[in-house]
Design a protein around this motif. Structure first.
Motif, mmCIF file in Angstrom:
data_model
loop_
_atom_site.group_PDB
_atom_site.id
_atom_site.type_symbol
_atom_site.label_atom_id
_atom_site.label_comp_id
_atom_site.label_asym_id
_atom_site.label_seq_id
_atom_site.Cartn_x
_atom_site.Cartn_y
_atom_site.Cartn_z
ATOM 1 N N THR A 41 -13.680 -7.528 3.035
ATOM 2 C CA THR A 41 -13.215 -6.972 4.305
ATOM 3 C C THR A 41 -12.793 -8.076 5.264
ATOM 4 O O THR A 41 -11.775 -7.955 5.967
ATOM 5 N N VAL A 44 -9.468 -9.253 4.155
ATOM 6 C CA VAL A 44 -8.405 -8.324 4.548
ATOM 7 C C VAL A 44 -8.034 -8.536 6.016
ATOM 8 O O VAL A 44 -6.852 -8.464 6.396
ATOM 9 N N LEU A 48 -4.274 -9.257 7.253
ATOM 10 C CA LEU A 48 -3.538 -8.489 8.265
ATOM 11 C C LEU A 48 -3.010 -9.404 9.368
ATOM 12 O O LEU A 48 -1.878 -9.231 9.845
ATOM 13 N N CYS A 73 -4.665 -6.654 0.520
ATOM 14 C CA CYS A 73 -4.962 -5.346 1.114
ATOM 15 C C CYS A 73 -5.131 -4.279 0.046
ATOM 16 O O CYS A 73 -6.038 -3.435 0.134
ATOM 17 N N TRP A 74 -4.279 -4.295 -0.976
ATOM 18 C CA TRP A 74 -4.440 -3.324 -2.053
ATOM 19 C C TRP A 74 -5.685 -3.630 -2.877
ATOM 20 O O TRP A 74 -6.391 -2.703 -3.325
ATOM 21 N N TRP A 76 -8.464 -4.706 -1.822
ATOM 22 C CA TRP A 76 -9.620 -4.143 -1.108
ATOM 23 C C TRP A 76 -9.765 -2.659 -1.430
ATOM 24 O O TRP A 76 -10.889 -2.172 -1.633
ATOM 25 N N GLN A 77 -8.657 -1.942 -1.491
ATOM 26 C CA GLN A 77 -8.708 -0.516 -1.811
ATOM 27 C C GLN A 77 -9.296 -0.288 -3.203
ATOM 28 O O GLN A 77 -10.161 0.582 -3.398
ATOM 29 N N PHE A 117 -7.671 6.766 2.076
ATOM 30 C CA PHE A 117 -7.744 5.396 2.584
ATOM 31 C C PHE A 117 -6.524 4.594 2.154
ATOM 32 O O PHE A 117 -6.038 3.735 2.903
ATOM 33 N N ALA A 118 -6.015 4.846 0.942
ATOM 34 C CA ALA A 118 -4.803 4.154 0.487
ATOM 35 C C ALA A 118 -3.623 4.532 1.368
ATOM 36 O O ALA A 118 -2.800 3.669 1.727
ATOM 37 N N GLY A 121 -4.026 2.809 4.676
ATOM 38 C CA GLY A 121 -3.667 1.404 4.531
ATOM 39 C C GLY A 121 -2.170 1.193 4.567
ATOM 40 O O GLY A 121 -1.677 0.251 5.198
ATOM 41 N N TYR A 141 2.275 -3.730 -1.328
ATOM 42 C CA TYR A 141 1.190 -2.732 -1.313
ATOM 43 C C TYR A 141 1.690 -1.415 -1.905
ATOM 44 O O TYR A 141 1.017 -0.796 -2.741
ATOM 45 N N TRP A 145 0.432 0.521 -5.268
ATOM 46 C CA TRP A 145 -0.037 1.903 -5.117
ATOM 47 C C TRP A 145 0.648 2.811 -6.141
ATOM 48 O O TRP A 145 0.008 3.637 -6.794
#
Length: 362
Positions: A41, A44, A48, A73-74, A76-77, A117-118, A121, A141, A145
């Protein structure tokens, strides 16, 4: 003339390395998960900040940076999902009687919170780079996804290689929502879409007029090419998960434990009141579940212990009875084996039990 080699190598290294790291940290003891998620986190947060800082820069280095930030970031998902923090309201194996739309709805519920959450994001990344020239982080990202969603749908609808051996033990119920079959109707659609996008990105990279465009399009094109390759790995007679070696070692340990217990029980099952029998090559899980409940209740005699392995149309299932408790768990065999059952007990009605086992055939 732009250099395409470095962006391709960088993409391959970042994709392979990040995937391997996720497999590794997810194979560690669960008491480490909290600290891993805290560190992820924080990372991330830095990503950002970097995404905003590079959003108005159009250089090759800013392209590498934005791609890396989107990847983080992805990551983390995916980490939050496979560590079990953000999954969905359904955390139980798929009921064997579910079919069609009902099974699809329950499958969606296993990862509903993760999907939300995705989406959040993606909205955050798009908002942070809104009206800025460098939106490569968002598109990185979005590409990852798409890769993830397309692969999930394919293993749900059915492919030969499910990769269930890489599922963490605390998410083993997910394997019951997968289907093993030669092909599904969505597969050629998903591969075609990914291939068309890959070709377009490759063309855009060769037609680029700046180093930023050439680097960005090349990295996205390489990522989409990996998506195409991953899709073909789902149906090819290859083990793509070997790319990450022993990074997901806990799953091998889990499978080895089950098979080791079965071998030990077979060695013990040489007494008169013990029994070993083959199972049908393909069984219906719900039929076997009903049979195990009857065996545990004493319908076929006094049973001390039962262990076995069966094959359904979707995956292998290990099962056991200890006392009055029956349990079934998806697993991946470490070595070739035949479906079988081993029972230890007294006054076993073997003929009736054998007939009931034969009725479990799919």
């Amino acid at each position: 003339m732009h250099d395409f080699g470095l962006p391709i190598l960088a993409t391959l290294a970042l994709w392979w390395g990040s995937t391997g790291i996720i497999f590794y940290v997810d194979s560690l003891p669960r008491n480490t998960f909290r600290y891993t998620m805290i560190a992820a986190t924080a990372l991330v947060g830095l990503a950002l900040w970097g995404l905003v800082a590079t959003s108005d820069h159009l250089t090759a280095s800013s392209a590498y940076g934005a791609f890396s930030y989107g990847l983080i970031c992805w990551g983390w998902q995916i980490l939050s999902f496979y560590m079990g923090y953000i999954t969905g309201p359904q955390r139980q194996p798929c009921p064997p009687e579910l079919r069609g739309l009902g099974r699809f709805i329950e499958g969606v519920r296993t990862s509903l919170y993760h999907e939300l959450f995705a989406l959040i994001g993606a909205v955050v990344l798009l908002a942070l780079t809104h009206n800025q020239p460098n939106q490569l982080g968002f598109w990185t990202y979005a590409t990852l996804w798409w890769m993830h969603e397309s692969a999930k749908l394919n293993v749900f609808f059915g492919v030969p290689n499910l990769g269930e051996e890489m599922i963490p033990e605390h998410l083993r119920y997910l394997a019951t929502y997968m289907t093993r079959r030669p092909m599904n109707m969505f597969f050629p659609i998903s591969v075609t879409i990914s291939t068309v996008i890959t070709v377009w990105l490759a063309w855009a990279a060769t037609a680029a007029t700046t180093a930023f465009e050439a680097t960005g399009y090349t990295m996205l094109g390489t990522l989409m090419a990996l998506a195409v390759a991953e899709h073909w790995f789902l149906v090819a007679p290859l083990n793509a998960n070997a790319l990450w070696g022993q990074m997901g070692r806990r799953q091998d340990d889990f499978s080895g434990l089950i098979e080791g217990e079965m071998i030990a029980l077979e060695n013990f099952a040489e007494r008169d009141e013990s029994w070993i029998a083959p199972l049908p090559q393909i069984c219906e899980a719900r039929h076997l579940a009903q049979l195990l409940e009857l065996v545990a209740a004493g319908a076929f005699g006094e049973v001390d212990e039962v262990k076995g392995a069966m094959r359904t149309r979707a995956h292998w299932i290990a099962f056991e009875i200890n006392g009055s408790r029956a349990r079934m768990t998806p697993f991946t065999p470490r070595r070739p084996q035949e479906p079988r059952i081993v029972a230890i007990g007294r006054h076993l009605d073997r003929d009736r039990l054998l007939a009931a086992i034969e009725n479990c055939a799919a």
